[in-house]
Motif scaffolding. Structure first.
Motif, PDB file in Angstrom:
ATOM      1  N   TRP A  31      25.952 -13.028  14.502  1.00 10.44           N
ATOM      2  CA  TRP A  31      27.234 -13.583  13.469  1.00 10.44           C
ATOM      3  C   TRP A  31      27.354 -12.609  12.333  1.00 10.44           C
ATOM      4  O   TRP A  31      26.538 -11.797  11.929  1.00 10.44           O
ATOM      5  CB  TRP A  31      26.548 -15.003  13.019  1.00 10.44           C
ATOM      6  CG  TRP A  31      26.834 -16.090  14.388  1.00 10.44           C
ATOM      7  CD1 TRP A  31      27.346 -15.758  15.481  1.00 10.44           C
ATOM      8  CD2 TRP A  31      26.602 -17.293  14.191  1.00 10.44           C
ATOM      9  NE1 TRP A  31      27.168 -17.011  16.360  1.00 10.44           N
ATOM     10  CE2 TRP A  31      26.629 -17.828  15.428  1.00 10.44           C
ATOM     11  CE3 TRP A  31      25.771 -18.187  13.278  1.00 10.44           C
ATOM     12  CZ2 TRP A  31      26.397 -19.168  15.813  1.00 10.44           C
ATOM     13  CZ3 TRP A  31      25.586 -19.385  13.567  1.00 10.44           C
ATOM     14  CH2 TRP A  31      25.641 -20.089  14.903  1.00 10.44           C
ATOM     15  N   SER A  53      23.426 -15.355   8.022  1.00 13.52           N
ATOM     16  CA  SER A  53      24.768 -15.318   8.775  1.00 13.52           C
ATOM     17  C   SER A  53      25.427 -16.697   8.873  1.00 13.52           C
ATOM     18  O   SER A  53      24.641 -17.668   8.586  1.00 13.52           O
ATOM     19  CB  SER A  53      24.377 -14.677  10.158  1.00 13.52           C
ATOM     20  OG  SER A  53      23.561 -15.754  10.762  1.00 13.52           O
ATOM     21  N   PRO A  55      28.538 -18.702  11.282  1.00 15.87           N
ATOM     22  CA  PRO A  55      29.376 -18.687  12.508  1.00 15.87           C
ATOM     23  C   PRO A  55      30.647 -17.991  12.116  1.00 15.87           C
ATOM     24  O   PRO A  55      31.223 -18.162  10.917  1.00 15.87           O
ATOM     25  CB  PRO A  55      29.682 -20.147  12.721  1.00 15.87           C
ATOM     26  CG  PRO A  55      28.432 -20.788  12.097  1.00 15.87           C
ATOM     27  CD  PRO A  55      28.228 -19.993  10.948  1.00 15.87           C
TER      28      PRO A  55
END
Length: 405
Positions: A31, A53, A55
């Motif tokens: 991601w 990270s 999404p």
């Protein structure tokens, strides 16, 4: 060539804005990276030892592209990072994003954020509350002088070459300092003695009057602004010395309640959370002070304080601390582990002799390190001076050489 004075907001393609809140950050490397203030190593690099990270659907709300400039609005206010766009990324709420217009070279603005005029404005506009903060609106209104695009590129090219040369020197010096520190550690460990022979070791608890811990439960409840008692914390204890920067004070009532954590000259204070194991002898300056979340070692008649200091800061002791440190988020070294620390069985006279030998052996090494650190400081000042001169039009970069500026 004409330079025009303007505000940062008028050079932006889109409004300067904050990023996303930190709720729901993950560790998925597939991601987009979630860049936070603590991720920034320097103006061109992110740290490799931390990574979060988000999404893709969430990251898109605060995405970064090549040439975006991030500016820290908290912590080290004004710290900057120029994104290369080499991999997908987004940015956190305590950062603001400046996305330059097509007629603005992002490198020019990035170098300006390393100049003296930029930092003067940051320092003048910073607000102190619970934490330092600097709003997106304040960044928008920072003032700079900007030449036409061709000149911006010439300035940036000049500084790319000059700063790269300086940075290579700094990297080489850093490696040399690390080698000297390793040599120092080996000298100390050799003179202290062989710790691999169990018959020559004895638990530390047999050589000390006591091992205890500083204030742990809600120490901040006792903090006062002035007229209190100094209290050492982990950030004040460096290997072999006590740093009085950011020293807090506790009330006299709190000092009275916490008698067991009062310090005496000759005690050793050892960091137990974070950079666990760093140790320093308490100097007369801090005799009678208190301490917070530190291990307190009070040597007995058979343990010389400075011998213990050298021992506890040695690579041998660091390995022992790492072995017994606990805690998933950060290292945590406890009293029981300190009491069990195996130390060489040496007479007090031998300990004092060893301390004298170590002092003599490491003196030239430490002098070399100090001299290199001074040279590094001068190089940092020189680097900023060249950047400042170039981004403010004080030099003609088409003819200038960094060594002449």
């Amino acid at each position: 060539m004409t330079w025009r004075r303007t505000r940062l907001k008028y050079l932006a393609e889109v409004p300067i804005r904050n990023g996303l809140g930190e709720a729901g950050a993950y560790d998925d490397p597939s991601w987009p990276r979630y860049v936070r203030t603590t991720d920034i190593a320097d103006a061109r690099n992110l740290r490799s030892d931390v990574f979060k990270s988000l999404p893709p659907s969430v990251a898109a709300k605060a995405s970064l592209r090549h040439g975006d400039l991030l500016l820290s609005a908290a912590g080290t206010i004004g710290k900057s990072y120029l994104h290369s766009g080499s991999s997908p990324a987004c940015f956190a709420g305590y950062l603001v994003r400046f996305r330059p217009r097509s007629d603005i070279d992002p490198r020019f603005v990035a170098y300006w954020t390393e100049s003296r005029p930029y930092w003067d404005q940051i320092q003048a506009g910073a607000v102190r509350s619970t934490i330092e903060n600097f709003s997106a609106g304040k960044f928008q209104n920072l003032v700079l002088d900007v030449p036409p695009l061709d000149e911006q590129r010439r300035v940036a090219d000049f500084l790319d070459a000059e700063t790269s040369r300086m940075d290579r020197v700094r990297v080489a010096r850093s490696r040399m300092q690390e080698l000297l520190r390793l040599k120092r550690e080996r000298v100390i460990e050799h003179l202290i003695g062989d710790q691999r022979n169990a018959h020559q070791l004895i638990p530390l608890k047999h050589l000390v009057d006591s091992v205890s811990v500083g204030i742990v439960i809600t120490p901040a409840a006792w903090y006062v602004e002035s007229d209190g008692v100094p209290a050492l914390r982990g950030i004040n204890v460096k290997p072999g010395r006590i740093d009085d920067k950011d020293l807090v004070q506790i009330s006299h009532e709190g000092h009275l309640v916490h008698r067991k954590s009062r310090l005496k000259a000759g005690d050793l204070v050892v960091v137990r959370t974070g950079q666990a194991g760093a140790a320093a002898v308490v100097t007369p300056e801090f005799d009678g002070a208190n301490c917070i979340d530190l291990v307190i070692v009070r040597p007995g008649p058979f343990l010389a304080p400075r011998f213990a200091e050298y021992l506890l800061n040695s690579s041998y002791a660091k390995r022992r601390v790492a072995e017994f440190a606990v805690g998933s988020i950060q290292s945590h070294f406890n009293v029981a582990a300190m009491k069990a620390m195996p130390v060489p069985r040496k007479s007090p006279a031998d300990q004092k002799r060893i301390v004298s030998e170590i002092d003599r052996a490491i003196e030239p090494i430490e002098k070399s390190v100090v001299e290199m650190q001074k040279q590094d400081e001068l190089l940092v000042e020189r680097r900023q001076a060249i950047i400042t001169a170039a981004v403010t039009g004080q030099i003609d970069v088409t003819t200038a050489r960094g060594m002449d500026v």
